[in-house]
Design a protein around this motif. Structure first.
Motif, PDB file in Angstrom:
ATOM      1  N   ILE A  56     -47.778   9.137 -25.980  1.00 23.44           N
ATOM      2  CA  ILE A  56     -49.192   9.295 -26.346  1.00 23.44           C
ATOM      3  C   ILE A  56     -49.557   8.296 -27.440  1.00 23.44           C
ATOM      4  CG2 ILE A  56     -50.853  10.857 -27.453  1.00 23.44           C
ATOM      5  CD1 ILE A  56     -49.341  13.165 -25.982  1.00 23.44           C
ATOM      6  N   ALA A  57     -48.672   8.151 -28.429  1.00 21.65           N
ATOM      7  CA  ALA A  57     -48.921   7.211 -29.524  1.00 21.65           C
ATOM      8  C   ALA A  57     -49.057   5.781 -28.999  1.00 21.65           C
ATOM      9  CB  ALA A  57     -47.813   7.299 -30.564  1.00 21.65           C
ATOM     10  N   CYS A  58     -48.168   5.380 -28.100  1.00 24.20           N
ATOM     11  CA  CYS A  58     -48.233   4.023 -27.547  1.00 24.20           C
ATOM     12  C   CYS A  58     -49.565   3.778 -26.842  1.00 24.20           C
ATOM     13  CB  CYS A  58     -47.065   3.766 -26.592  1.00 24.20           C
ATOM     14  SG  CYS A  58     -45.517   3.407 -27.428  1.00 24.20           S
ATOM     15  N   GLU A  59     -50.005   4.743 -26.065  1.00 23.59           N
ATOM     16  CA  GLU A  59     -51.294   4.612 -25.372  1.00 23.59           C
ATOM     17  C   GLU A  59     -52.425   4.416 -26.374  1.00 23.59           C
ATOM     18  OE1 GLU A  59     -52.327   7.600 -22.457  1.00 23.59           O
ATOM     19  OE2 GLU A  59     -50.232   7.732 -21.818  1.00 23.59           O
ATOM     20  N   ARG A  60     -52.453   5.260 -27.407  1.00 21.45           N
ATOM     21  CA  ARG A  60     -53.515   5.177 -28.415  1.00 21.45           C
ATOM     22  C   ARG A  60     -53.447   3.851 -29.172  1.00 21.45           C
ATOM     23  NH1 ARG A  60     -56.754   8.858 -31.174  1.00 21.45           N
ATOM     24  NH2 ARG A  60     -56.770   9.827 -29.127  1.00 21.45           N
ATOM     25  N   LEU A  61     -52.248   3.452 -29.557  1.00 25.50           N
ATOM     26  CA  LEU A  61     -52.093   2.201 -30.303  1.00 25.50           C
ATOM     27  C   LEU A  61     -52.569   1.009 -29.476  1.00 25.50           C
ATOM     28  CD1 LEU A  61     -48.611   2.961 -31.870  1.00 25.50           C
ATOM     29  CD2 LEU A  61     -50.761   2.707 -33.145  1.00 25.50           C
ATOM     30  N   GLN A  62     -52.223   0.990 -28.195  1.00 20.94           N
ATOM     31  CA  GLN A  62     -52.654  -0.109 -27.329  1.00 20.94           C
ATOM     32  C   GLN A  62     -54.174  -0.146 -27.210  1.00 20.94           C
ATOM     33  OE1 GLN A  62     -50.021   0.878 -24.050  1.00 20.94           O
ATOM     34  NE2 GLN A  62     -48.797  -0.956 -24.443  1.00 20.94           N
TER      35      GLN A  62
ATOM     36  N   CYS B  76     -56.136   0.629 -29.483  1.00 21.21           N
ATOM     37  CA  CYS B  76     -56.604   0.133 -30.790  1.00 21.21           C
ATOM     38  C   CYS B  76     -56.216  -1.331 -31.022  1.00 21.21           C
ATOM     39  CB  CYS B  76     -56.042   0.994 -31.917  1.00 21.21           C
ATOM     40  SG  CYS B  76     -56.694   2.668 -31.952  1.00 21.21           S
ATOM     41  N   GLY B  77     -55.647  -1.991 -30.018  1.00 22.26           N
ATOM     42  CA  GLY B  77     -55.337  -3.402 -30.123  1.00 22.26           C
ATOM     43  C   GLY B  77     -53.918  -3.743 -30.558  1.00 22.26           C
ATOM     44  N   TYR B  78     -53.058  -2.752 -30.667  1.00 23.90           N
ATOM     45  CA  TYR B  78     -51.663  -3.004 -31.008  1.00 23.90           C
ATOM     46  C   TYR B  78     -50.928  -3.540 -29.788  1.00 23.90           C
ATOM     47  CZ  TYR B  78     -51.949  -0.127 -35.305  1.00 23.90           C
ATOM     48  OH  TYR B  78     -52.256   0.385 -36.531  1.00 23.90           O
ATOM     49  N   ILE B  79     -49.991  -4.441 -30.026  1.00 24.85           N
ATOM     50  CA  ILE B  79     -49.106  -4.934 -28.961  1.00 24.85           C
ATOM     51  C   ILE B  79     -47.722  -4.356 -29.242  1.00 24.85           C
ATOM     52  CG2 ILE B  79     -48.063  -6.966 -27.900  1.00 24.85           C
ATOM     53  CD1 ILE B  79     -50.608  -8.501 -28.964  1.00 24.85           C
ATOM     54  N   ILE B  80     -47.247  -3.507 -28.346  1.00 23.56           N
ATOM     55  CA  ILE B  80     -45.958  -2.835 -28.530  1.00 23.56           C
ATOM     56  C   ILE B  80     -44.842  -3.839 -28.264  1.00 23.56           C
ATOM     57  CG2 ILE B  80     -44.484  -0.908 -27.814  1.00 23.56           C
ATOM     58  CD1 ILE B  80     -47.257  -0.085 -29.072  1.00 23.56           C
ATOM     59  N   LYS B  81     -43.942  -3.979 -29.236  1.00 19.20           N
ATOM     60  CA  LYS B  81     -42.812  -4.901 -29.109  1.00 19.20           C
ATOM     61  C   LYS B  81     -41.517  -4.169 -28.782  1.00 19.20           C
ATOM     62  CE  LYS B  81     -44.880  -8.759 -29.977  1.00 19.20           C
ATOM     63  NZ  LYS B  81     -44.976  -9.783 -28.960  1.00 19.20           N
ATOM     64  N   GLU B  82     -41.299  -3.026 -29.457  1.00 16.17           N
ATOM     65  CA  GLU B  82     -40.067  -2.258 -29.236  1.00 16.17           C
ATOM     66  C   GLU B  82     -40.336  -0.788 -29.465  1.00 16.17           C
ATOM     67  OE1 GLU B  82     -36.218  -3.403 -30.494  1.00 16.17           O
ATOM     68  OE2 GLU B  82     -36.870  -5.423 -31.060  1.00 16.17           O
TER      69      GLU B  82
ATOM     70  N   ASP C 266     -39.578   4.442 -34.590  1.00 17.06           N
ATOM     71  CA  ASP C 266     -40.074   4.886 -33.287  1.00 17.06           C
ATOM     72  C   ASP C 266     -40.730   3.752 -32.501  1.00 17.06           C
ATOM     73  OD1 ASP C 266     -39.211   7.531 -33.728  1.00 17.06           O
ATOM     74  OD2 ASP C 266     -41.071   8.014 -34.783  1.00 17.06           O
ATOM     75  N   ILE C 267     -41.639   3.029 -33.159  1.00 17.66           N
ATOM     76  CA  ILE C 267     -42.377   1.958 -32.471  1.00 17.66           C
ATOM     77  C   ILE C 267     -42.503   0.769 -33.419  1.00 17.66           C
ATOM     78  CG2 ILE C 267     -44.579   1.287 -31.411  1.00 17.66           C
ATOM     79  CD1 ILE C 267     -45.055   4.322 -30.872  1.00 17.66           C
ATOM     80  N   ILE C 268     -42.263  -0.401 -32.878  1.00 23.00           N
ATOM     81  CA  ILE C 268     -42.546  -1.637 -33.606  1.00 23.00           C
ATOM     82  C   ILE C 268     -43.611  -2.353 -32.790  1.00 23.00           C
ATOM     83  CG2 ILE C 268     -41.658  -3.830 -34.477  1.00 23.00           C
ATOM     84  CD1 ILE C 268     -38.876  -2.446 -34.652  1.00 23.00           C
ATOM     85  N   ALA C 269     -44.703  -2.718 -33.465  1.00 23.63           N
ATOM     86  CA  ALA C 269     -45.831  -3.340 -32.779  1.00 23.63           C
ATOM     87  C   ALA C 269     -46.423  -4.425 -33.658  1.00 23.63           C
ATOM     88  CB  ALA C 269     -46.889  -2.283 -32.455  1.00 23.63           C
ATOM     89  N   VAL C 270     -47.310  -5.210 -33.059  1.00 20.78           N
ATOM     90  CA  VAL C 270     -48.071  -6.197 -33.817  1.00 20.78           C
ATOM     91  C   VAL C 270     -49.540  -5.831 -33.693  1.00 20.78           C
ATOM     92  CG1 VAL C 270     -48.707  -8.636 -33.977  1.00 20.78           C
ATOM     93  CG2 VAL C 270     -46.344  -7.999 -33.460  1.00 20.78           C
ATOM     94  N   HIS C 271     -50.218  -5.821 -34.848  1.00 23.22           N
ATOM     95  CA  HIS C 271     -51.645  -5.523 -34.882  1.00 23.22           C
ATOM     96  C   HIS C 271     -52.312  -6.539 -35.801  1.00 23.22           C
ATOM     97  CE1 HIS C 271     -55.241  -3.118 -36.270  1.00 23.22           C
ATOM     98  NE2 HIS C 271     -55.378  -3.145 -34.954  1.00 23.22           N
ATOM     99  N   GLN C 272     -53.193  -7.343 -35.240  1.00 23.83           N
ATOM    100  CA  GLN C 272     -53.891  -8.383 -36.002  1.00 23.83           C
ATOM    101  C   GLN C 272     -52.914  -9.251 -36.793  1.00 23.83           C
ATOM    102  OE1 GLN C 272     -56.826  -6.106 -38.197  1.00 23.83           O
ATOM    103  NE2 GLN C 272     -58.090  -5.846 -36.376  1.00 23.83           N
ATOM    104  N   ASP C 273     -51.868  -9.692 -36.119  1.00 22.78           N
ATOM    105  CA  ASP C 273     -50.826 -10.575 -36.661  1.00 22.78           C
ATOM    106  C   ASP C 273     -50.003  -9.949 -37.789  1.00 22.78           C
ATOM    107  OD1 ASP C 273     -49.476 -13.016 -36.265  1.00 22.78           O
ATOM    108  OD2 ASP C 273     -50.399 -13.833 -38.082  1.00 22.78           O
TER     109      ASP C 273
END
Length: 125
Positions: free
Chosen positions: A16-22, A24-30, A41-48
């Motif tokens: 659910i978190a991954c869906e919401r983050l995506q 919101c513009g997050y790119i899930i990396k791991e 739990d999640i490593i992502a990139v958001h606005q660099d």
């Protein structure tokens, strides 16, 4: 049995978190970056910015929100694991932050999802 139920709840929450983050513009990396001294739990990139995201999923609010569960001990473990990741990726000079996603799952209701960006600072080890 209780451990399996908890693991399922955590896994559902992370999905659910991954869906919401995506959204919101997050790119899930791991997901589930594990080292012997901790897990992210999640490593992502958001606005660099590299974001280390802790997801806390609850089935009731009886023990407080998911945000309450990110104690100073947990923050230290997340900090150590994040530093390991940044070192291995050679990104120690890259902007990074810690976010927390709190999810409340209740029967017959839509999940309540809250995102707290910059939830805490890196804790010196």
């Amino acid at each position: 049995m209780k451990q399996v139920y908890r693991a399922q709840t955590g896994s559902i929450g992370e999905d659910i978190a991954c869906e919401r983050l995506q959204k919101c513009g997050y790119i899930i990396k791991e997901r589930n970056y594990r080292k012997r001294f901790g897990e992210i739990d999640i490593i992502a990139v958001h606005q660099d910015v590299i974001c280390f995201i802790e997801v806390k999923t609850r089935r009731s609010s009886g023990y407080g929100s998911g945000f309450d569960a990110v104690t100073s001990h947990k923050q230290r473990r997340l900090s150590r694991t994040a530093l390991d990741y940044l070192t291995r990726q050679r990104k120690l000079d890259h902007p990074a932050r810690f976010d927390v996603v709190s999810i409340l799952l209740q029967k017959n209701r839509q999940p309540q999802v809250e995102l707290l960006q910059n939830a805490f600072e890196l804790i010196e080890l």
